[in-house]
Design a protein around this motif. Sequence first.
Motif, PDB file in Angstrom:
ATOM      1  N   LYS A 186      42.870  62.282  34.163  1.00 51.75           N
ATOM      2  CA  LYS A 186      42.608  61.276  33.079  1.00 51.75           C
ATOM      3  C   LYS A 186      42.507  59.981  33.672  1.00 51.75           C
ATOM      4  O   LYS A 186      43.013  59.642  34.857  1.00 51.75           O
ATOM      5  CB  LYS A 186      43.508  61.486  32.129  1.00 51.75           C
ATOM      6  CG  LYS A 186      43.565  62.793  31.260  1.00 51.75           C
ATOM      7  CD  LYS A 186      44.606  62.826  30.188  1.00 51.75           C
ATOM      8  CE  LYS A 186      44.355  64.209  29.606  1.00 51.75           C
ATOM      9  NZ  LYS A 186      45.200  64.310  28.350  1.00 51.75           N
ATOM     10  N   PRO A 187      41.793  58.916  33.165  1.00 50.42           N
ATOM     11  CA  PRO A 187      41.401  57.698  33.761  1.00 50.42           C
ATOM     12  C   PRO A 187      42.951  57.049  34.007  1.00 50.42           C
ATOM     13  O   PRO A 187      43.937  57.283  33.338  1.00 50.42           O
ATOM     14  CB  PRO A 187      40.914  56.938  32.730  1.00 50.42           C
ATOM     15  CG  PRO A 187      40.108  57.939  31.532  1.00 50.42           C
ATOM     16  CD  PRO A 187      40.983  59.167  31.868  1.00 50.42           C
ATOM     17  N   GLY A 188      43.038  56.347  35.078  1.00 48.22           N
ATOM     18  CA  GLY A 188      44.316  55.754  35.487  1.00 48.22           C
ATOM     19  C   GLY A 188      45.312  56.776  36.548  1.00 48.22           C
ATOM     20  O   GLY A 188      46.340  56.136  36.854  1.00 48.22           O
ATOM     21  N   ASN A 189      44.718  57.822  36.396  1.00 49.01           N
ATOM     22  CA  ASN A 189      45.531  58.844  37.433  1.00 49.01           C
ATOM     23  C   ASN A 189      44.584  59.364  38.571  1.00 49.01           C
ATOM     24  O   ASN A 189      43.553  59.321  38.461  1.00 49.01           O
ATOM     25  CB  ASN A 189      45.724  60.164  36.598  1.00 49.01           C
ATOM     26  CG  ASN A 189      46.629  59.820  35.394  1.00 49.01           C
ATOM     27  OD1 ASN A 189      48.041  60.018  35.267  1.00 49.01           O
ATOM     28  ND2 ASN A 189      46.049  59.400  34.223  1.00 49.01           N
ATOM     29  N   MET A 190      45.526  59.383  39.620  1.00 46.68           N
ATOM     30  CA  MET A 190      44.863  59.596  41.077  1.00 46.68           C
ATOM     31  C   MET A 190      45.503  60.970  41.768  1.00 46.68           C
ATOM     32  O   MET A 190      44.643  61.202  42.518  1.00 46.68           O
ATOM     33  CB  MET A 190      45.192  58.491  42.113  1.00 46.68           C
ATOM     34  CG  MET A 190      44.341  57.285  41.356  1.00 46.68           C
ATOM     35  SD  MET A 190      45.447  56.533  40.244  1.00 46.68           S
ATOM     36  CE  MET A 190      46.768  55.672  41.076  1.00 46.68           C
ATOM     37  N   TRP A 191      46.773  61.490  41.465  1.00 47.26           N
ATOM     38  CA  TRP A 191      47.183  62.542  42.460  1.00 47.26           C
ATOM     39  C   TRP A 191      46.958  63.788  41.703  1.00 47.26           C
ATOM     40  O   TRP A 191      46.966  64.047  40.160  1.00 47.26           O
ATOM     41  CB  TRP A 191      48.697  62.269  42.158  1.00 47.26           C
ATOM     42  CG  TRP A 191      49.304  61.363  43.273  1.00 47.26           C
ATOM     43  CD1 TRP A 191      49.692  59.941  43.105  1.00 47.26           C
ATOM     44  CD2 TRP A 191      49.444  61.782  44.662  1.00 47.26           C
ATOM     45  NE1 TRP A 191      50.150  59.406  44.363  1.00 47.26           N
ATOM     46  CE2 TRP A 191      50.093  60.469  45.141  1.00 47.26           C
ATOM     47  CE3 TRP A 191      49.265  62.589  45.400  1.00 47.26           C
ATOM     48  CZ2 TRP A 191      50.285  60.413  46.638  1.00 47.26           C
ATOM     49  CZ3 TRP A 191      49.352  62.743  46.615  1.00 47.26           C
ATOM     50  CH2 TRP A 191      50.150  61.547  47.409  1.00 47.26           C
TER      51      TRP A 191
END
Length: 277
Positions: free
Chosen positions: A184-189
């Motif tokens: 989801k937007p704002g998440n990277m891992w």
Amino acid sequence: MERRFASHPNEVKHFDTERLRREFHVPVLFAADELKLVLTHEDRMIIGGALPVKETVALATDLKELGVTYFLERRELGIINVGGKGIVVADGTEYDLNAKECLYVGKGTKEVLFKSVDSTSPAKFYLNSAPAHKEYPTVKATLETSEFANLGDIKNSNERSIHRLIHASGIQSCQLVMGLTQLKPGNMWNTMPAHTHPRRMEAYFYFELPEDAVVVHLMGEPSETRHIVMRNEEAVVSPSWSIHSGVGTSNYTFIWSMAGDNIRYDDMDPVSMKELK
């Protein structure tokens, strides 16, 4: 079809960046009106892509490499469309595939063709194939009909939706397991804390990344980690002894696929964060 050999972890710990990429990184999967295939000796998985623009693309290669008379004589195939609307024709039966829809094609299917509905927005068929011992029917699945779970949270930068498509409780297969994870937007891992599953290998295909974004894909034994920088629509091979995780400069989507001793999605050996080096 390009061939990649299996590597021992004691070897891999000495690889430089160029050697790591040569052995595990798959940079080009889509070329107009072509079939691109990479055969890895890690559980004999084939990773590929078909991009029909003006022409139909057939699932065909030098069959001497496989020792058979047609591609799926002793193999099964998983397909996920990551482009515009497309059509897969399996032994004369047409299957429409929209973006992120999946089709499993079973052993014994003699002809598989890939088409795009609109050449200005062509389909991009991401492919995984594994050896098969039994015939299963050709079955289509969508994200809406898949078994899915929402995991993680924004606090840990890993809020994501996992869709299981080909697995023990979904589309049946001999050994191929396949699904899709959307951050989801704002998440990277993704997939952290990490894990291994010594009973099967895994491949990741990263997509929906902005042009200037990257994912730093982590691999290696927990005590000897390495990294490979990934960009949009690139794949990476993960041996059974290796962790497989990543962090991006933005959110992204990735397809995961496995082949080995079983088709249980949850067969994994957790790795404690304290073990990583």
